[in-house]
Design a protein around this motif. Structure first.
Motif, PDB file in Angstrom:
ATOM      1  N   THR A   1      69.790  46.024   5.754  1.00  0.00           N
ATOM      2  CA  THR A   1      68.518  46.455   6.329  1.00  0.00           C
ATOM      3  C   THR A   1      67.716  47.277   5.336  1.00  0.00           C
ATOM      4  N   ALA A   2      68.388  48.205   4.647  1.00  0.00           N
ATOM      5  CA  ALA A   2      67.704  49.048   3.666  1.00  0.00           C
ATOM      6  C   ALA A   2      67.197  48.220   2.489  1.00  0.00           C
ATOM      7  N   ALA A   3      67.979  47.246   2.056  1.00  0.00           N
ATOM      8  CA  ALA A   3      67.547  46.397   0.941  1.00  0.00           C
ATOM      9  C   ALA A   3      66.317  45.588   1.325  1.00  0.00           C
ATOM     10  N   GLU A   4      66.312  45.075   2.538  1.00  0.00           N
ATOM     11  CA  GLU A   4      65.163  44.294   2.998  1.00  0.00           C
ATOM     12  C   GLU A   4      63.921  45.171   3.133  1.00  0.00           C
ATOM     13  N   ALA A   5      64.122  46.397   3.602  1.00  0.00           N
ATOM     14  CA  ALA A   5      62.981  47.296   3.820  1.00  0.00           C
ATOM     15  C   ALA A   5      62.360  47.773   2.520  1.00  0.00           C
ATOM     16  N   THR A   6      63.163  47.882   1.466  1.00  0.00           N
ATOM     17  CA  THR A   6      62.685  48.481   0.216  1.00  0.00           C
ATOM     18  C   THR A   6      62.511  47.483  -0.921  1.00  0.00           C
ATOM     19  N   GLY A   7      63.118  46.322  -0.800  1.00  0.00           N
ATOM     20  CA  GLY A   7      63.100  45.370  -1.905  1.00  0.00           C
ATOM     21  C   GLY A   7      64.099  45.696  -2.997  1.00  0.00           C
ATOM     22  N   ALA A   8      64.989  46.650  -2.731  1.00  0.00           N
ATOM     23  CA  ALA A   8      66.028  46.974  -3.705  1.00  0.00           C
ATOM     24  C   ALA A   8      67.014  45.822  -3.815  1.00  0.00           C
ATOM     25  N   ASP A   9      67.660  45.715  -4.969  1.00  0.00           N
ATOM     26  CA  ASP A   9      68.731  44.722  -5.121  1.00  0.00           C
ATOM     27  C   ASP A   9      69.907  45.118  -4.235  1.00  0.00           C
ATOM     28  N   LEU A  10      70.648  44.122  -3.775  1.00  0.00           N
ATOM     29  CA  LEU A  10      71.821  44.376  -2.946  1.00  0.00           C
ATOM     30  C   LEU A  10      73.019  43.651  -3.537  1.00  0.00           C
ATOM     31  N   VAL A  11      74.073  44.399  -3.830  1.00  0.00           N
ATOM     32  CA  VAL A  11      75.349  43.823  -4.236  1.00  0.00           C
ATOM     33  C   VAL A  11      76.275  43.882  -3.025  1.00  0.00           C
ATOM     34  N   GLU A  12      76.652  42.726  -2.524  1.00  0.00           N
ATOM     35  CA  GLU A  12      77.442  42.644  -1.291  1.00  0.00           C
ATOM     36  C   GLU A  12      78.935  42.594  -1.608  1.00  0.00           C
ATOM     37  N   ALA A  13      79.455  43.734  -2.019  1.00  0.00           N
ATOM     38  CA  ALA A  13      80.896  43.842  -2.240  1.00  0.00           C
ATOM     39  C   ALA A  13      81.649  43.587  -0.945  1.00  0.00           C
ATOM     40  N   SER A  14      81.019  43.892   0.175  1.00  0.00           N
ATOM     41  CA  SER A  14      81.638  43.698   1.489  1.00  0.00           C
ATOM     42  C   SER A  14      81.997  42.239   1.735  1.00  0.00           C
ATOM     43  N   ALA A  15      81.196  41.325   1.231  1.00  0.00           N
ATOM     44  CA  ALA A  15      81.472  39.889   1.391  1.00  0.00           C
ATOM     45  C   ALA A  15      82.392  39.379   0.296  1.00  0.00           C
TER      46      ALA A  15
ATOM     47  N   GLU B   1      73.709  55.022  15.239  1.00  0.00           N
ATOM     48  CA  GLU B   1      74.326  55.625  14.055  1.00  0.00           C
ATOM     49  C   GLU B   1      74.195  54.718  12.840  1.00  0.00           C
ATOM     50  N   TYR B   2      74.328  53.411  13.046  1.00  0.00           N
ATOM     51  CA  TYR B   2      74.140  52.468  11.943  1.00  0.00           C
ATOM     52  C   TYR B   2      72.676  52.437  11.517  1.00  0.00           C
ATOM     53  N   ALA B   3      71.784  52.501  12.498  1.00  0.00           N
ATOM     54  CA  ALA B   3      70.346  52.529  12.183  1.00  0.00           C
ATOM     55  C   ALA B   3      69.997  53.781  11.374  1.00  0.00           C
ATOM     56  N   ALA B   4      70.651  54.889  11.688  1.00  0.00           N
ATOM     57  CA  ALA B   4      70.396  56.128  10.948  1.00  0.00           C
ATOM     58  C   ALA B   4      70.854  56.007   9.495  1.00  0.00           C
ATOM     59  N   VAL B   5      71.994  55.330   9.273  1.00  0.00           N
ATOM     60  CA  VAL B   5      72.455  55.120   7.901  1.00  0.00           C
ATOM     61  C   VAL B   5      71.470  54.238   7.143  1.00  0.00           C
ATOM     62  N   ALA B   6      70.992  53.180   7.789  1.00  0.00           N
ATOM     63  CA  ALA B   6      70.004  52.305   7.152  1.00  0.00           C
ATOM     64  C   ALA B   6      68.749  53.095   6.781  1.00  0.00           C
ATOM     65  N   ALA B   7      68.314  53.968   7.685  1.00  0.00           N
ATOM     66  CA  ALA B   7      67.125  54.783   7.418  1.00  0.00           C
ATOM     67  C   ALA B   7      67.369  55.740   6.256  1.00  0.00           C
ATOM     68  N   SER B   8      68.566  56.311   6.181  1.00  0.00           N
ATOM     69  CA  SER B   8      68.882  57.242   5.088  1.00  0.00           C
ATOM     70  C   SER B   8      68.962  56.516   3.752  1.00  0.00           C
ATOM     71  N   LEU B   9      69.548  55.319   3.744  1.00  0.00           N
ATOM     72  CA  LEU B   9      69.603  54.542   2.509  1.00  0.00           C
ATOM     73  C   LEU B   9      68.196  54.166   2.047  1.00  0.00           C
ATOM     74  N   THR B  10      67.360  53.811   3.000  1.00  0.00           N
ATOM     75  CA  THR B  10      65.962  53.518   2.673  1.00  0.00           C
ATOM     76  C   THR B  10      65.287  54.735   2.071  1.00  0.00           C
TER      77      THR B  10
ATOM     78  N   LEU C   1      78.228  48.947   8.755  1.00  0.00           N
ATOM     79  CA  LEU C   1      77.850  49.611   7.508  1.00  0.00           C
ATOM     80  C   LEU C   1      77.204  48.615   6.549  1.00  0.00           C
ATOM     81  N   ALA C   2      77.790  47.423   6.430  1.00  0.00           N
ATOM     82  CA  ALA C   2      77.202  46.389   5.575  1.00  0.00           C
ATOM     83  C   ALA C   2      75.811  46.007   6.074  1.00  0.00           C
ATOM     84  N   GLY C   3      75.654  45.954   7.394  1.00  0.00           N
ATOM     85  CA  GLY C   3      74.349  45.643   7.967  1.00  0.00           C
ATOM     86  C   GLY C   3      73.312  46.700   7.636  1.00  0.00           C
ATOM     87  N   ALA C   4      73.742  47.960   7.572  1.00  0.00           N
ATOM     88  CA  ALA C   4      72.816  49.044   7.224  1.00  0.00           C
ATOM     89  C   ALA C   4      72.314  48.880   5.789  1.00  0.00           C
ATOM     90  N   PHE C   5      73.202  48.485   4.880  1.00  0.00           N
ATOM     91  CA  PHE C   5      72.789  48.236   3.496  1.00  0.00           C
ATOM     92  C   PHE C   5      71.796  47.082   3.431  1.00  0.00           C
TER      93      PHE C   5
END
Length: 260
Positions: free
Chosen positions: A200-214, A134-143, A194-198
């Motif tokens: 993963t998507a950032a790494e896959a796409t090169g998008a910027d990531l703001v880690e509000a979770s941290a 389910e987390y992998a699916a969220v990462a894929a959708s964000l990507t 959920l944070a891990g899914a973000f």
């Protein structure tokens, strides 16, 4: 570089929309006039199109209508310079699980038949553990969302903004939130997934990531200066387990710092 007057499109669910934070500018969407998209746009002088919508899933961003609103991706056009994305929590029923579990435990306390009956109905709908798929699916959708944005606006800067934490190291079971010592760690696991899914998507796409979770861990429920609300209802309050006005301001600052 994002210059004043550039077009900014905000995509996402309630953690971007800001339900309960006054003023509410779109009641159906639960969209606040002081959510982080508005604050970022004001600070940088951007032309904002805010289509964030409480309850949105990644499917509502990509291809499915929500109530009368079209898929959020439709708001992105070739002249879009900045896009922020906060979504995926509703795919996992992350906050919904937290709220239902809290309600179940609260209703179970009174020794009344009505309380027990309602709590038992809610209990059947609460599942604290998620499958890794389910987390992998969220990462894929964000990507997929990032890629869809880039197809529509190739020169845009895309920023994935993950979820402010509700539970932090100092959040106490039973005292700060109505979950017990077994339930609370499961909510933390969901937030981490959920944070891990973000990430993963950032790494896959090169998008910027703001880690509000941290950034928000020391400002979770039960802290001296919480950026998210507890399990309390009432006029003028943020929705339960959602960003407060202070939390929205903090996320806006994180985004502005990321944009440099």
């Amino acid at each position: 570089m994002i210059t004043p007057g550039s077009r900014y499109v905000a995509l996402g669910s309630s953690f971007a929309a800001g339900p309960g934070i006054k003023p509410i500018v779109d009641k159906a969407a639960g969209r606040s006039g002081r959510n982080y998209p508005r604050l970022v746009a004001e600070a940088l002088g951007l032309e904002l199109t805010d289509v964030t919508y409480s309850g949105a899933t990644t499917a509502n961003i990509l291809r499915e209508r929500q109530d009368e609103a079209p898929p959020q991706i439709d708001a992105v056009s070739p002249d879009t310079a900045l896009v922020t994305i906060t979504a995926g929590g509703n795919d996992l029923e992350y906050i919904g699980t937290f709220i239902r579990g809290s309600l179940m435990n609260t209703l179970a306390k009174p020794a009344t038949l009505l309380g027990r009956r309602v709590a038992n109905r809610i209990r059947a709908r609460v599942s604290y553990l998620k499958d890794p798929a389910e987390y992998a699916a969220v990462a894929a959708s964000l990507t997929e969302i990032v890629n869809a944005v880039r197809e529509r606006a190739p020169r845009s800067r895309v920023v994935l903004v993950d979820y402010l934490p509700v539970v932090g190291p100092g959040t106490r079971a039973r005292l700060d939130v109505p979950l017990n010592e077994e339930q609370l760690p499961s909510i933390v696991m969901m937030a981490d997934g959920l944070a891990g899914a973000f990430a993963t998507a950032a790494e896959a796409t090169g998008a910027d990531l703001v880690e509000a979770s941290a950034a928000g861990l020391s400002h979770a429920v039960g802290s001296a200066e919480p950026w998210t609300s507890g399990f309390r209802f009432g006029p003028g309050r943020a929705a339960p387990y959602h960003p407060t006005a202070a939390g929205m301001s903090a996320v806006a600052d994180l985004i502005i710092a990321k944009l440099g």
